[in-house]
Design a protein around this motif. Sequence first.
Motif: not given
Lengths: 284, 294, 192
Positions: A128-134
């Motif tokens: 899945a696309r993600h930009g930040s671990i927070r």
Amino acid sequence: MTSVLINAFKRLNLSIRPQVKVISSSYSTAVTTANSLNVTQKEWKYPPLYTKPREVWIENLDTVEEKKLGLFELHPSVYAAMPRIDIIHRNFVWQTKYRWVSWAHTKTRAEVRGGGRKPWPQKGLGRARHGSIRSPLWRGGGVAHGPRSGKTHFFMLPFHLRIHGLTSMLSAKLAQDDLHVVNNLELPTDESNYLADLIENRNWGPSVLIIDDTDIAPRNITVATDSLPHVNIMPVYGLNVYSMLKHDTLVLTLAAAERIEERILHHLNAITTEQQREFKLSQV
Amino acid sequence: MGSRQITEKSLSILRSLPRISVGNIRDNPGSKVTQKRGRGQHGGDKHGAGNKGSGQRQNYMRLGYETGNNPFYLRMPQEPYYRGHHHRREYPPLSLLQLQSLIDTDRIDVSLPVDLASIIKSGLYNFYPEQKQFGINLTDEGADIFAAKINIEVQWASEQVIAAVERNGGVITTAYYDPHSLFLLKNPKHFFKTGAAIPRRMIPPPDVIEYYTSAETRGYLADPEKISQERLKLSQKYGYELPQVENDSFYEMLCERKDPRQIFYGLEPGWVVNLKDKCILKPTDKELLRFYSS
Amino acid sequence: MATVWRSQCAFARLLIGKIAQNPNNSPDLCTKLFQGPISVTSRNYSNYANSPFIERIKEQYEYDIIKNPPEWAYVERLLPFDTIPVVTPKENYPSGWIPPREEAVHLPYFVSRTKNHELPIYLNITYRGMRKITKIKKIEGDIWLLNDTLKAHLKETAGKYVETRVHELGKFIEVKGDYVNVIRNWAHSKGF
């Protein structure tokens, strides 16, 4: 359907009527037994028109046993108003809310430590696309739309609801025999046991709110109430619905009872456009 | 009577109920409705916004736009009734009927001269000088029933109103106040508390000079001789007998007028009113006296 | 040095210009004013060069302080009412206001006047004029008996059955339809 309800109400009225009579007859017997009785007929600026004035005993605080010093009239528009439980509740909610600042606080995704780097490339991994671990979707991520600290719940109840809250509460206290009028606050000792005995003897509820019309109460009563956390003294201008709800019994001095009556009657008969205007923080 | 009375009944019900406390009070049922977004069959799907378009996106067209047509509001030639409305002076109306009911319910004391301050003091006339309102327009509704002998000062009055007041032996004056003095008239107590000296009243702007200097409109700058002539003329026009003011028991009250530079009755410009100590500070300095004497 | 001098002069003239306009006529400004050639009375100088320099600033003006002056009556009449005045009985009321009568107190029900001495009978218009409801507030005593009496009276005058709603706790009755004048006349006839 409505007629059935109306009939039910009418029957309810009839069932209550004898109860009231019993109460009034007990009053009349008390009057005959008391010897040196002074009944104060009051001259009001706004005399009660339809509802009869309420009568209360003037009691004493200088002996543990109750002595009836006289009869005192209370104005019905203040002490025998329609007891609106809903208005009392709205006053209660207002008093709890206007001073409440909520300090609950959560961190947003920007405030949680780390998370500046893109965890993995946008494409090509099958993930899945993600930009930040927070991001809020992640475990240990920031909270979306969480509580932020320093939120005030201040609001102002309309002026006449505040007035009606006071009259409702005073009327309810008087109707439930929880309002007592005393001549003054002079105690013979400064022992707190004496005051506790007095409250026990007279069957006043454990918690008592004493209202006087001055800021400075006599020394004995202040010392005596100092160690009793459930017995409190308050000046007239501090009288409020919340405190009256919190205490079982309300004890007014003669002067305080008159002062409350005078202030509320003034507001009920004055031009109150200024007070009714929308509340702005800058107006204080 | 007893318990059929609604208040007595509820109070006597309360006697037999437990003590009212924090634990057993509540608001009326249904007084607070929390807005919830329904799911599925309970109002879900589109949530009442409809399918696509303006309903969902709240992009309502601007008022009057007719999707490309020449709009209705542009179809006819311009009619500039409201050009410069924000510069115009506004005189909110007070009818003679309202004035009479204020007098009947003792909100206005007619044994004293009546001006804008005493009408605002009654609490039943809304007046906002910040909205370019410049005073009272006394209108002729209730002119037939009006029956008070008063010395009134308003900012605008029609001929019928003047006739109605004078028929009852009263006196009417139209007077101009600049916005700053209107604020003082609206709340004199607030002004006195500031501790400032009472200012002068300004002279009217050029476009109303004529109104306030003419005797027909009973302007405050008009010649008193001419005013008494006009009073007689008006009484002949409307066919009533003009009561003699000179023989009246209220003669002194009826003759009381403000100076064109004065804002409050009896208080001169330059004075400072101290409400707390109940004293008035009057200037003696020559320079100030010259300034305030206009 | 010369530029500083010039700017100081300009500042002084700006001040003079402000005072010469005397925007709100306030004598507070007077305490900051100057004596000598520059006066409190507004004076517009045609240009900077002709305007005079500041000589002396007058801090305090002379005032007579008069305790309990005869003019205090004029101040008192301007102060707001403490409470709304009680209506003194008069022979007639040309405005059509009718005072409440004494005998109304002896009825089993009562409608008290508002603090403005008016009858608390109002018309609520909702749904763009489609629903009109007459509301009688401040009812005391036997509200159900008042409801019955009022209903009978309305049936007589309006010639049809009229719906009402009684709210005991709120001390009001709502009547469906615009019957303000009918009810007001009825209330006056009862002496409320």
